[in-house]
Motif scaffolding. Structure first.
Motif, PDB file in Angstrom:
ATOM      1  N   VAL A  31       0.859  -1.172   0.000  1.00 27.80           N
ATOM      2  CA  VAL A  31       0.000   0.000   0.000  1.00 27.80           C
ATOM      3  C   VAL A  31       0.899   1.226   0.000  1.00 27.80           C
ATOM      4  CG1 VAL A  31      -1.763   1.289   1.260  1.00 27.80           C
ATOM      5  CG2 VAL A  31      -1.820  -1.205   1.258  1.00 27.80           C
ATOM      6  N   THR A  32       0.672   2.115  -0.952  1.00 29.09           N
ATOM      7  CA  THR A  32       1.440   3.349  -1.046  1.00 29.09           C
ATOM      8  C   THR A  32       0.635   4.466  -0.399  1.00 29.09           C
ATOM      9  OG1 THR A  32       2.431   2.606  -3.111  1.00 29.09           O
ATOM     10  CG2 THR A  32       2.563   4.959  -2.622  1.00 29.09           C
ATOM     11  N   ILE A  33       1.224   5.104   0.600  1.00 25.30           N
ATOM     12  CA  ILE A  33       0.579   6.224   1.280  1.00 25.30           C
ATOM     13  C   ILE A  33       1.338   7.480   0.883  1.00 25.30           C
ATOM     14  CG2 ILE A  33       0.037   7.279   3.503  1.00 25.30           C
ATOM     15  CD1 ILE A  33      -0.089   4.440   4.666  1.00 25.30           C
ATOM     16  N   GLY A  34       0.615   8.494   0.435  1.00 27.81           N
ATOM     17  CA  GLY A  34       1.295   9.709   0.008  1.00 27.81           C
ATOM     18  C   GLY A  34       0.358  10.878  -0.180  1.00 27.81           C
ATOM     19  N   VAL A  35       0.894  11.901  -0.817  1.00 31.04           N
ATOM     20  CA  VAL A  35       0.155  13.125  -1.098  1.00 31.04           C
ATOM     21  C   VAL A  35      -0.087  13.182  -2.598  1.00 31.04           C
ATOM     22  CG1 VAL A  35       0.246  15.641  -1.031  1.00 31.04           C
ATOM     23  CG2 VAL A  35       1.162  14.306   0.879  1.00 31.04           C
ATOM     24  N   ALA A  36      -1.313  13.489  -2.995  1.00 27.42           N
ATOM     25  CA  ALA A  36      -1.655  13.604  -4.411  1.00 27.42           C
ATOM     26  C   ALA A  36      -2.678  14.721  -4.587  1.00 27.42           C
ATOM     27  CB  ALA A  36      -2.214  12.291  -4.935  1.00 27.42           C
ATOM     28  N   SER A  37      -2.504  15.472  -5.635  1.00 23.64           N
ATOM     29  CA  SER A  37      -3.475  16.518  -5.953  1.00 23.64           C
ATOM     30  C   SER A  37      -4.749  15.870  -6.474  1.00 23.64           C
ATOM     31  CB  SER A  37      -2.907  17.461  -7.008  1.00 23.64           C
ATOM     32  OG  SER A  37      -2.799  16.785  -8.250  1.00 23.64           O
ATOM     33  N   SER A  38      -5.812  16.636  -6.517  1.00 29.16           N
ATOM     34  CA  SER A  38      -7.066  16.089  -7.045  1.00 29.16           C
ATOM     35  C   SER A  38      -6.893  15.735  -8.519  1.00 29.16           C
ATOM     36  CB  SER A  38      -8.219  17.063  -6.838  1.00 29.16           C
ATOM     37  OG  SER A  38      -7.936  18.299  -7.440  1.00 29.16           O
ATOM     38  N   GLY A  39      -6.068  16.487  -9.250  1.00 27.87           N
ATOM     39  CA  GLY A  39      -5.801  16.176 -10.655  1.00 27.87           C
ATOM     40  C   GLY A  39      -5.083  14.853 -10.807  1.00 27.87           C
ATOM     41  N   GLN A  40      -4.095  14.601  -9.962  1.00 24.26           N
ATOM     42  CA  GLN A  40      -3.379  13.328 -10.011  1.00 24.26           C
ATOM     43  C   GLN A  40      -4.318  12.171  -9.677  1.00 24.26           C
ATOM     44  OE1 GLN A  40      -0.479  14.619  -7.133  1.00 24.26           O
ATOM     45  NE2 GLN A  40       1.179  14.478  -8.648  1.00 24.26           N
ATOM     46  N   THR A  41      -5.177  12.382  -8.700  1.00 24.86           N
ATOM     47  CA  THR A  41      -6.137  11.344  -8.310  1.00 24.86           C
ATOM     48  C   THR A  41      -7.106  11.063  -9.455  1.00 24.86           C
ATOM     49  OG1 THR A  41      -5.932  12.000  -6.003  1.00 24.86           O
ATOM     50  CG2 THR A  41      -7.865  10.691  -6.581  1.00 24.86           C
ATOM     51  N   ARG A  42      -7.595  12.113 -10.107  1.00 21.28           N
ATOM     52  CA  ARG A  42      -8.506  11.923 -11.245  1.00 21.28           C
ATOM     53  C   ARG A  42      -7.805  11.166 -12.380  1.00 21.28           C
ATOM     54  NH1 ARG A  42     -10.239  17.050  -9.795  1.00 21.28           N
ATOM     55  NH2 ARG A  42      -8.858  18.042 -11.294  1.00 21.28           N
ATOM     56  N   GLN A  43      -6.536  11.491 -12.636  1.00 13.98           N
ATOM     57  CA  GLN A  43      -5.790  10.805 -13.687  1.00 13.98           C
ATOM     58  C   GLN A  43      -5.654   9.320 -13.380  1.00 13.98           C
ATOM     59  OE1 GLN A  43      -4.840  11.795 -16.725  1.00 13.98           O
ATOM     60  NE2 GLN A  43      -4.208   9.676 -17.024  1.00 13.98           N
ATOM     61  N   ARG A  44      -5.343   8.975 -12.120  1.00 13.13           N
ATOM     62  CA  ARG A  44      -5.246   7.566 -11.742  1.00 13.13           C
ATOM     63  C   ARG A  44      -6.590   6.870 -11.898  1.00 13.13           C
ATOM     64  NH1 ARG A  44      -2.054   9.092  -7.164  1.00 13.13           N
ATOM     65  NH2 ARG A  44      -3.795   8.563  -5.836  1.00 13.13           N
ATOM     66  N   ILE A  53      -3.323   5.109  -0.730  1.00  9.60           N
ATOM     67  CA  ILE A  53      -4.077   5.987   0.159  1.00  9.60           C
ATOM     68  C   ILE A  53      -3.455   7.354  -0.022  1.00  9.60           C
ATOM     69  CG2 ILE A  53      -4.709   6.521   2.532  1.00  9.60           C
ATOM     70  CD1 ILE A  53      -4.308   3.507   3.144  1.00  9.60           C
ATOM     71  N   SER A  54      -4.244   8.291  -0.542  1.00 10.26           N
ATOM     72  CA  SER A  54      -3.717   9.620  -0.852  1.00 10.26           C
ATOM     73  C   SER A  54      -4.357  10.686   0.020  1.00 10.26           C
ATOM     74  CB  SER A  54      -3.978   9.961  -2.329  1.00 10.26           C
ATOM     75  OG  SER A  54      -3.294   9.066  -3.172  1.00 10.26           O
ATOM     76  N   PHE A  55      -3.540  11.647   0.392  1.00  8.33           N
ATOM     77  CA  PHE A  55      -3.990  12.801   1.166  1.00  8.33           C
ATOM     78  C   PHE A  55      -3.768  14.057   0.331  1.00  8.33           C
ATOM     79  CE2 PHE A  55      -3.169   9.538   4.251  1.00  8.33           C
ATOM     80  CZ  PHE A  55      -4.181   9.699   5.178  1.00  8.33           C
ATOM     81  N   ALA A  56      -4.559  15.085   0.597  1.00  2.66           N
ATOM     82  CA  ALA A  56      -4.486  16.321  -0.174  1.00  2.66           C
ATOM     83  C   ALA A  56      -3.238  17.143   0.142  1.00  2.66           C
ATOM     84  CB  ALA A  56      -5.739  17.166   0.065  1.00  2.66           C
ATOM     85  N   SER A  57      -2.660  16.954   1.333  1.00  2.00           N
ATOM     86  CA  SER A  57      -1.474  17.730   1.714  1.00  2.00           C
ATOM     87  C   SER A  57      -0.661  16.943   2.737  1.00  2.00           C
ATOM     88  CB  SER A  57      -1.875  19.079   2.326  1.00  2.00           C
ATOM     89  OG  SER A  57      -2.509  18.868   3.582  1.00  2.00           O
TER      90      SER A  57
END
Length: 99
Positions: free
Chosen positions: A5-18, A32-36
């Protein structure tokens, strides 16, 4: 089977792309991505990370068993488990909690 499981920070754009890539059939892995970073560290405090580490590979455990394994008060562990569930880091099952 071992899952990473990769835990990190991702923008909403990166999340939408994934998400778009996943719908096209490209494997995305478990994330598991967080906004900041601030939000990541607010949710994943050292004591909560200890809970996640304890749950890793352990299957479903009761909150009482998690508290015993981390040697902490059950009420404090319950509060941390609730925060981790709300953040989507762990999930509640009929028998307890699981990562």
């Amino acid at each position: 089977m071992k899952t990473t499981v990769t835990i990190g920070v991702a923008s909403s754009g990166q999340t939408r792309q994934r998400l778009r890539s996943a719908f096209r059939g490209k494997p995305q892995g478990s994330r598991i991505s967080f906004a900041s970073f601030e939000l990541l560290w607010k949710v994943l405090t050292p004591k909560r990370m200890q809970i996640v580490h304890t749950l890793t590979g352990a299957g479903t455990l009761s909150i009482r068993e998690v508290a015993r394994r981390v040697d902490r008060d059950i009420r404090a562990v319950h509060a941390d488990v609730t925060a981790l569930i709300k953040a989507g880091v762990i999930r509640r099952t009929e028998d307890g909690v699981v990562f």
